[in-house]
Design an enzyme around this catalytic site. Structure first.
Site, PDB file in Angstrom:
ATOM      1  N   GLY A 227       0.827  -1.210   0.000  1.00  0.00           N
ATOM      2  CA  GLY A 227       0.000   0.000   0.000  1.00  0.00           C
ATOM      3  C   GLY A 227       0.856   1.253   0.000  1.00  0.00           C
ATOM      4  O   GLY A 227       0.527   2.221  -0.655  1.00  0.00           O
ATOM      5  N   GLN A 629      12.465  -4.966   4.503  1.00  0.00           N
ATOM      6  CA  GLN A 629      11.856  -3.630   4.496  1.00  0.00           C
ATOM      7  C   GLN A 629      12.874  -2.579   4.089  1.00  0.00           C
ATOM      8  O   GLN A 629      12.583  -1.689   3.297  1.00  0.00           O
ATOM      9  CB  GLN A 629      11.286  -3.292   5.875  1.00  0.00           C
ATOM     10  N   GLU A 696       9.552   2.524   6.982  1.00  0.00           N
ATOM     11  CA  GLU A 696       9.730   3.759   6.224  1.00  0.00           C
ATOM     12  C   GLU A 696      11.144   4.319   6.224  1.00  0.00           C
ATOM     13  O   GLU A 696      11.568   4.961   5.273  1.00  0.00           O
ATOM     14  CB  GLU A 696       8.738   4.803   6.770  1.00  0.00           C
TER      15      GLU A 696
HETATM   16 MO1  MOS Z   1       2.721   4.643   5.649  1.00  0.00          MO
HETATM   17  S1  MOS Z   1       2.815   6.280   4.390  1.00  0.00           S
HETATM   18  O1  MOS Z   1       2.173   5.426   7.060  1.00  0.00           O
HETATM   19  O2  MOS Z   1       1.657   3.535   5.021  1.00  0.00           O
END
Ligand code: MOS
Length: 731
Positions: A227, A629, A696
């Site tokens: 996503g 990741q 992230e």
């Molecule tokens: Mo992430 S942009 O919080 O899925």
């Protein structure tokens, strides 16, 4: 087990095709919905003629404003509930604000028939001049977000100055799995199979927009083909699918096309960031001034928080961060992997590299000299910060000491080699979560919580945590996720799912063990009648006295003697955002990124040839998917640096490269060897296991490290991403 290297437990389901994704869901009598997309970017609908479409084979209905029951808007969010980016429900008015806005929807027996019908709907518009400009203009005066000292005065008097503007483009998440909804009503209740990173929030928004009680909406999202933030909050197709299914009285499937995914399900917006740094000749920072704009739609105020890391990453007495929105006739943007910090760190870390060059100083040394003792914006100590060690370990792994700082000075195999580095940070957060764990007679356990696994390994991590607490092997643990019928769990976003859910699951597992030990000590047939639960233990599926581990009873016997089906425990954890302990600390993950590029001027060929990433994100519960990741994020960072940009056609206001052939993302051939290291400093302020998330941070700083390497190889400083061959021909 913890700290082991377990492959994803859902891997076999996925590679054998047995994992059911949203668009795989097929229900009896199901129809297909295909939206009609506006072909203008600004104007009004004058008329919609669906007569020809309705006559096509298999067509059941065509809906638009006026013949579909209207939707409500959802109320402003409360915390992390009620979030939605494009707040206007479909068909609310006749105005068109962006190209690709849904103006009608065709429903038919097959996807192909619905597609043909949607194409046959005739829509007439009046057209106004739209704006899809690449140059951003502030819609209002800039607002200050963070300030200390006098950034302007300190900049003007600083002996060494950098004053540059950095631009990051529109990027589209482009998960391989298309957004999709399957809506099935049963009376006044609806089940939505949904591509959602946040089923609980999705339910809250949808129940408001559909005007039904919360109990009447169930949202299911068992597997996601990723996503990247695009599936965090509901988009208009979901509401449309639910509304259409209510109208036709049978289940409806709506799969968003790849083209539409460039228009109507969010993107990372374009940013324009002026970054000024003033420093003393010894490299001590005197002033940081970060002013930025991000594009948003005319409908909604999406803010890309580019200043996220600016106030705390380095020590600086004078600082100002200020921002404003710029509006265009585009779909509403949304969070994309490392929202805010990722484009923000491209600007800041590029500016730091430029400053290091102006000072003739090694970029690591410059950062070392400005390492803060505490978070100077909040005046709080960091819960756990090891940025210097990230840079030091990265430098060793990369071989940074061998770097010749002169532009174009390093050669290998007839190629020019460039080396660049950048620091990075990403917030460490957690949210409320509940979970239940059930230990069963057959020696298996089941874990339930309504968070999702977006492909990051949540199923696996929760199996590991439950195994750790119960001693039941991972392959005997069934993890149930992605369903609002389960105990409420957090969003799969912000890199905080792991940190949020682990405490709830581990306390549920411990409670289930306690319940089992309680049954072993009380009740007419209890095997350890009279003993205290604290005297007992559950090891290898057997309950025994701690003092006599060899004489145990299988847990199934304990349950059978008590005539109980299963021992259950529930657990919850609460947010530390605003929680007592975390208010005393500044919580972030840190990292250092090192990139090598090779440059062949004769053919203008640029490659990222090697990458080293050192991450300080607390304790890794399962290093194998954690490493994946970071690797995936670095590959995405190469795309951000060199390839990705959604472009709009000025004439029609449409995204023109709205497919995976023209919107270029990194492929295997672009991905170099990536060396990932995790520093192992558990962050016990965040949770008992000390785990922060890693979804992230691997993308943060990556593009800046690459453009620094590009400068080192070519002498060209690219400040507007992505790097183009045309930029390098100036070399
Ligand atoms: Mo992430 S942009 O919080 O899925």
């Amino acid at each position: 087990m913890l700290g082991g290297k377990l492959p994803r437990i859902d891997g076999p389901l996925k590679v054998s095709g047995r994992a059911v994704y949203t668009s795989d869901v097929s229900l009896a009598g199901m129809l297909y919905a295909v939206p009609v997309r506006s072909t203008i970017a600004k104007g009004r609908i004058v008329s919609i003629d669906a007569a020809a479409a309705r006559k096509l084979p298999g067509v059941r209905a065509v809906y638009y404003r006026g013949n579909l029951k209207p939707f409500f808007r959802s109320a402003p969010p409360q915390g992390f509930s009620g979030l939605i980016d494009e707040k206007r429900p479909p068909f609310e008015d006749d105005e068109v604000r962006y190209y690709g806005q849904y103006v009608a929807v065709a429903v038919a027996q097959t996807m192909e028939q619905a597609t043909a019908a949607a194409a046959a709907v005739r829509v007439r518009y009046t057209t106004d001049a739209h704006n899809v400009d690449r140059h951003l203009v502030a819609a209002k005066p800039l607002e200050t977000e963070s300030q200390r000292g006098d950034a302007d005065a300190a900049f003007k008097s600083a002996p060494v100055q950098v004053d540059q503007t950095y631009v990051t483009p529109d990027e589209v998440h482009n998960p391989i799995e298309l957004h999709a909804t399957v809506a099935a009503w049963d009376g006044d209740s609806v089940t939505l199979y949904e591509t959602s990173q946040a089923v609980m929030n999705h339910r809250e928004v949808l129940r408001q927009m559909l005007g039904v009680p919360k109990e009447n909406v169930r949202v299911v999202s068992h597997f996601l083909g990723s996503g990247f933030g695009g599936k965090l909050w509901p988009w208009t197709h979901s509401i449309l699918a639910a509304g259409v299914a209510r109208e036709v009285g049978v289940p409806v499937k709506l799969v968003v096309t790849r083209q539409s995914m460039f228009e109507a399900v969010g993107h990372r917006p374009r940013t324009q960031q002026r970054f000024r740094i003033g420093a003393s000749r010894d490299g001590t920072l005197q002033s940081i001034h970060h002013e930025y704009l991000n594009q948003t739609s005319v409908l909604d105020d999406y803010k890309e928080e580019c200043g996220e890391s600016t106030p705390f990453l380095y020590s600086v007495p004078n600082l100002r961060v200020a921002s404003a929105l710029s509006r265009a006739n585009v779909g509403t943007p949304t969070a994309m992997r490392g929202p805010g910090a990722v484009p923000g760190l491209f600007a800041m870390e590029s500016a730091m590299d430029e400053l290091a060059i102006a000072l003739k100083m090694d970029p690591i040394e410059l950062r070392r000299r400005n390492e803060p003792k505490l978070d100077e914006s909040s005046k709080l100590p960091f819960s756990s910060r090891h940025l210097l060690e990230c840079m030091q370990v990265g430098a060793e792994k990369f071989g940074w000491a061998r770097r010749d700082p002169r532009v174009g000075a390093m050669k290998r195999d007839g190629l020019t080699v460039g080396w660049g580095m950048a620091a990075c940070a990403w917030g460490a957060m957690r949210d409320n979560a509940q979970a239940s764990v059930e230990i069963r007679r057959d020696g298996t356990a089941q874990v339930k919580t309504a968070t999702q696994d977006i492909g990051t390994g949540t199923y696996t991590v929760l199996a590991i945590v439950t195994s750790e607490a119960t001693g039941i092997p991972v392959d005997r643990i069934d993890v149930q996720l992605g369903d609002t019928a389960l105990p409420p769990g957090p969003i799969s976003g912000g890199s905080w799912a792991t940190a949020s859910v682990i405490p709830a699951v581990s306390s549920a597992a411990r409670a289930a063990v306690q319940a089992l030990l309680g049954m072993a000590t009380s009740g007419p047939s209890a095997p350890f009648k009279g003993a205290k639960p604290d005297d007992l233990q559950l090891v290898n599926g057997r309950v025994s006295r701690k003092s006599d581990p060899s004489a145990g009873v299988p847990l199934g016997d304990v349950l059978a003697r008590a005539n109980v089906r299963a021992a259950t425990g529930s657990g919850q954890s609460s947010t530390t955002i605003g929680g007592e302990e975390s208010r005393k600390y500044s919580l972030h993950s840190f990292g250092a990124q090192f990139a090598e590029v090779t440059w062949q001027p004769e053919t203008a060929r640029l490659r990222v040839s090697r990458f080293v990433s050192v991450i300080d994100a607390g304790r890794m519960i399962n290093p194998k998917p954690a490493r994946n990741q970071i690797e995936g994020a670095v590959v995405m960072g190469i795309g951000m640096a060199l390839f990705e940009e959604a472009r709009y056609d000025k004439r029609y206001g449409a995204p023109i490269n709205s497919n995976l052939a023209d919107y270029i993302v990194s492929t295997n051939a672009d991905a170099p060897p990536i060396d990932v290291t995790f520093l192992d400093y558990p962050d016990k302020v965040l949770n008992e296991l000390g785990a922060r998330g890693v979804g992230e941070i691997g993308l943060a700083g990556t593009a800046a490290a690459i453009t620094a390497a590009v400068h080192h190889a070519t002498g060209v400083r690219v400040r507007e991403l992505p790097v183009r061959i045309e930029d390098l021909l100036r070399a």
